[in-house]
Design a protein around this motif. Structure first.
Motif: not given
Lengths: 301, 290, 439
Positions: A16, A19, A23, B97, B119, B122, B164, B167
């Motif tokens: 996370v 991310f 992102f 991940c 995710f 993304a 992302p 995962t």
């Protein structure tokens, strides 16, 4: 299963965190940008002009953008059917206990890692060539003169030429995903079934298919993601200027962001952002639909 | 999957498999013709390619195409760079991940759906929209002015943009594994985290290997990120270095040289692919059977 | 298991670095991740900052290090550094590298003193980062030996003031195979449309395909034709304001319908994807003419051979047209200097080194391009044929004479125009389709 809070937190945090850093800011910025007129993507917020929803409205009123969405949809649907069924077929054959499995698997996967530049050049200048192309020589050899005469890259055939060339490269990728799913099913099932005289089809129906739902979901998600990013092939099939048969939203985004071809046209990173948001929404939609429609069964095997 | 043993040919079995063999052989033949043409073109000359004689080698084999492509730029440095980037990011990606995918696929909790959706979205955002804003942000922090920091940034970004994807890919592999294993482990008194690393992680092996292959190839072939972020030639990856070469061959009309460059780019990926898939799948899955 | 994966991966790395290490022993140790981390800790900077040390010029180039332009420029840069003692850091970013990467880098304030790209892109897309060069140019008397038309073009593109310095000029015109012209008994190049039709007919009679085209340049053909009729402003008005009912459009469509119906285009124009037409039709001697930029002889030299006899003529004038053969799409790559550069004068010196005298000549020879320095009057033989066209061009068209000005229409124009010249739609259908599409 019993919840285990520390474990959830510990296991999720790194992913996370990545991310959020990589992102979150760009995505939020992209969403925000899609409501503004922005000449360059790097312009500061002070240089943006608010447009409300007009970026989205204008996009859907532009016939070229609609055409690009239509092309993408066709690539996703037709290509998806071709690629997923072919790759499943190969995956099933490969895992049915045949010899030279590794060799076959390596060769089928091979096109996926060859640079798109080379593959596209090969298709365009060799396979589809109306002068000395593979298709032409093949059909001539079979005396199918009407097929041999087809110009595969003219306006009527260009889209399918592109689609097929792209699919050829993608089959191997999805085959690997299928394989890795099937391989977790114990091979003894198949061995036994084969020796007991169960045909390939019966094996597939009663052993493989029920166990592959989850992998099917992965395949659809991955196919959707890669087709949403479809760009390089479109560029390679229409150098310099975009083409109605090969344009996709990403290439339209690119034109809006960096200007078209050799002529300097108005740039608008806001419109590009709107396209980005639309594409992301489509992926989320397909992802959620997949999760809803294909429930993972907790199968024992 | 097991190490090939010398087995007697079971003709009855092979016969049943015949349609499969035929389909595979046809496809393989087709692939060979196509890729063979690319390879042939790389040993041919540009005029022969465009006269449709790429595979006839009327003027002999032209290995100088490779010499030209190789000597043009600092290829070995690009190779080392890409290898470092790809190896580190692949390992870290799995370590980051796999646990996340496991937790997301196994437990229900408040943020689960949100994280999954995040995710997924993304993956849908085009790379340009992510990379350019990131660049503006990172460049203005002055990080790119130092080679070592720049290198670390690049690797972190390679990891970040693939999180992302990796995962979500891995989630299926965990969700398909039966829960009985964990239940059994719990009864034996094995703590959940240990259960994951000792039991679940190895069981997702095929998925882990597959996604590592994809990640490796993704990073190896990644173009845009390294183009924008590698501020100095020393940091360039193979994709940027050699695609530049491919482009220059195209612009100067040296198509034979371009195909040679293409073969140089793809060969290491292919060898690594064979290495990764054969050695790892072969060595590991044989050992763990449910 | 994990350890197994790791160890395999690590051994791959080590193996590979051993292998490559033979080639470049210095890099393999430097690049190892552990070494990289140690370096951060020690902060010892063998591998110093990429930020150029004080007094270094940073030049981002649109060329690849491996192509002839890149090699020639590298030589010029080395010569400049040797003479002045000013170190120059050249980053060969390539065309996409500049197009996509330059602006974010400029916006983030990275040190880039000078850069190059196409004249129109530099002046518009990168316009706000450009330094005004009028003074530097005057004090160095730059224009005494520069192409006046191009300098004017730069001023026009820069909004009336000089913000860029042109080099590697190019001109867009019909390039043809002189041997095939001779074979068909053609003695003079066409200057009007009727002469052009004559030439086509003679070639056709001699059994030669008069001309071919690739998809990438199709818009240039329609652009030029419309441009001859109504001028560039007229063309832009048609495509941006949707004035497809302009009589010029109908005439253009009729003219190309005629060419198509008489078989003057190669049968393959409908499906040629660049570089099929230029490489497998023109360069091998199947087709005689191809509308393209003066970079063409360089692009096809491997196929056509050094003895290919090139000819060149400007797009013919049309009856009652607004512009004639004096108006052409000519342009150049240009250098721009970052307005924030602390070394403007030095950057200008480097530009002089590359675009003047010895190195300009070298660049032109190595890339079979047109020299920028007007005293370098000897052009490489393969492009020498374009000299009369270039010298005769007094009015500048931009790319494709502005027909690509509306990016939402360009692909539609391209699609339907290719159908028109391939003979799969008629002039009336073309006009009708375009009118509908522009609504």
């Amino acid at each position: 299963m019993k919840k285990n809070k520390p474990m959830i937190i510990l296991f999720l945090t790194p992913a996370v965190l990545f991310f959020l850093v990589v992102f979150l800011y760009p995505i939020l910025r992209t969403i925000l940008m899609s409501f503004f007129h922005i000449t360059s993507i790097t312009d500061g917020i002070g240089e943006w002009t608010f447009r409300g929803l007009s970026n989205y409205i204008n996009l859907f009123q532009t016939s070229l953008f609609r055409q690009s969405c239509w092309n993408l949809f066709r690539i996703w649907l037709y290509g998806g059917i071709i690629v997923l069924s072919l790759s499943l077929l190969f995956g099933v054959i490969l895992t049915s206990g045949i010899r030279f499995k590794k060799v076959f698997r390596a060769i089928i996967y091979l096109p996926n890692i060859v640079s798109a530049v080379a593959l596209a050049t090969m298709w365009l200048q060799y396979v589809y060539s109306p002068k000395f192309g593979l298709l032409k020589s093949f059909f001539t050899a079979l005396h199918l003169d009407s097929l041999a005469k087809i110009q595969w890259l003219d306006n009527d055939h260009k889209f399918y030429a592109l689609l097929f060339a792209y699919c050829f490269g993608m089959v191997g990728y999805h085959m690997l995903i299928w394989c890795s799913g099937i391989e977790r099913i114990s091979p003894e099932y198949y061995e036994a079934a084969t020796i007991d005289g169960a045909g390939k089809f019966a094996q597939f129906r009663f052993i493989t298919r029920p166990l592959l739902k989850g992998v099917f979901k992965t395949n659809v998600t991955m196919w959707t993601v890669t087709s949403m990013a479809f760009f390089v092939w479109s560029q390679l099939f229409s150098t310099v200027t975009a083409d109605t048969q090969t344009i996709v939203p990403t290439s339209y985004l690119y034109i809006k962001m960096f200007g078209a071809g050799n002529t300097v046209t108005d740039r608008d990173a806001g419109v590009s952002a709107a396209i980005g948001v639309i594409l992301a929404l489509v992926v989320v939609l397909v992802f959620t639909a997949c999760n809803k429609l294909i429930k993972d069964d907790d199968l024992e095997f | 999957m097991e190490k090939p043993k010398v087995k007697k040919v079971n003709w009855k079995k092979e016969l049943r498999l015949a349609p499969g063999y035929i389909i595979l052989l046809l496809w393989v033949l087709f692939t060979f013709v196509l890729l063979g043409w690319v390879f042939g073109a790389s040993l041919s000359t540009t005029p022969e390619i465009f006269k449709g004689n790429a595979l006839k080698f009327e003027s002999g084999l032209h290995f100088e195409n490779y010499a030209k492509a190789w000597s043009g730029s600092n290829v070995s440095e690009f190779f080392v760079n890409s290898l470092v980037y790809a190896t580190i990011s692949c390992v870290v990606l799995i370590l980051v991940c796999a646990p996340a995918a496991y937790v997301l696929s196994r437990y229900t909790f408040k943020l689960n759906k949100l994280i999954q959706t995040g995710f997924a979205s993304a993956m849908g955002v085009p790379a340009v929209m992510v990379i350019l804003p990131l660049f503006s942000m990172i460049a203005s922090m002055g990080i790119l002015n130092n080679v070592t920091l720049n290198r670390i940034t690049l690797v972190l970004l390679y990891i970040g943009i693939n999180v992302p994807y990796t995962t979500i890919f891995l989630m299926t592999f965990f969700s398909n594994i039966s829960r009985t294993y964990e239940e059994a482990a719990a009864i034996d008194g094995c703590p959940p985290m240990k259960t994951f690393w000792k039991i679940m992680f190895p069981m997702a092996q095929t998925g882990l290997v597959t996604v590592t292959i994809f990640n490796f190839i993704n990073v190896w072939n990644e173009y845009f990120l390294s183009l924008i972020f590698a501020s100095s030639d020393k940091l360039r990856s193979v994709a940027v270095g050699l695609y530049g070469m491919i482009n220059s061959m195209k612009y100067t009309g040296d198509w034979a040289g371009m195909f040679a460059a293409v073969v140089i780019v793809f060969l290491p990926t292919f060898i690594l692919y064979i290495f990764l898939s054969e050695k790892i799948i072969g060595g590991v899955t044989g050992g763990i059977k449910g | 298991m994990k350890r197994k994966v790791l160890s395999v991966l690590l051994s791959v790395t080590m193996l590979a670095s051993l292998l490559t290490g033979c080639g470049s022993s210095s890099s393999s140790t430097e690049q190892a991740p552990e070494a990289a981390k140690e370096e951060t800790a020690a902060a010892a900077t063998e591998e110093a900052a990429t930020e150029a040390p004080e007094g270094t010029l940073v030049y981002w180039s649109m060329w690849e290090a491996t192509e002839p332009q890149g090699q020639a420029i590298k030589e010029a840069v080395d010569a400049y550094s040797a003479e002045t003692g000013i170190p120059v850091q050249v980053e060969f970013k390539g065309r996409t590298g500049i197009r996509e990467g330059l602006e974010p880098a400029l916006a983030a304030g990275q040190q880039i003193d000078l850069f190059d790209e196409d004249i129109d892109r530099v002046n518009s897309a990168f316009g706000k980062y450009l330094m005004d060069l009028e003074e530097l140019s005057a004090s160095n008397d730059y224009e005494a030996t520069a192409n006046a038309g191009l300098m004017q073009a730069c001023r026009d593109a820069g909004g009336g003031t000089l913000k860029s310095i042109p080099y590697q000029p190019n001109v867009f015109a019909f390039f043809y195979n002189q041997d095939l012209f001779d074979q068909a008994g053609i003695t003079a190049v066409p200057t009007t449309w009727s002469e052009f039709l004559d030439v086509c007919q003679k070639l056709k009679d001699a059994g030669i395909t008069p001309m071919t085209m690739d998809d990438a340049y199709a818009t240039c053909l329609i652009g030029y034709h419309l441009g001859r009729l109504v001028g560039e402003d007229g063309v832009r008005a048609i495509v941006t304001e949707g004035k497809w009912d302009d009589p010029a459009v109908a005439q253009m469509a009729k003219d190309f319908e005629e060419l198509a119906s008489k078989g003057y285009f190669s049968e393959l124009v409908g499906s040629n994807v660049w570089p099929a037409g230029q490489n497998s039709e023109l360069a091998v001697g199947d087709a005689a003419m191809y509308l393209n930029g003066s970079w063409l002889p360089n692009e096809v030299k491997d196929i056509a051979g050094e003895d290919f006899n090139w000819g060149c003529f400007a797009y013919p004038a049309l009856d009652g047209g607004k512009t004639g053969t004096e108006s052409n799409n000519f342009g150049a790559q240009v250098y721009g200097i970052n307005k924030d550069s602390k070394m403007g004068a030095e950057a200008f010196g480097l530009i002089m080194k590359i675009t003047k005298g010895e190195y300009d000549q070298k660049l032109s020879e190595m890339s079979i391009g047109i020299p920028a320095d007007s005293t370098n009057s000897e052009w490489p033989s393969l492009v020498a044929c374009a000299k009369p066209v270039m010298d005769g061009s007094t009015n500048r068209y931009t790319w494709a004479v502005g027909v690509e000005a509306n990016e939402d229409m360009t692909p539609i124009i391209k699609e339907n125009f290719i159908k028109l010249i391939a003979g799969s739609c008629t002039a009336d259908e073309f006009v009708q389709t375009m009118q509908d599409a522009a609504k």
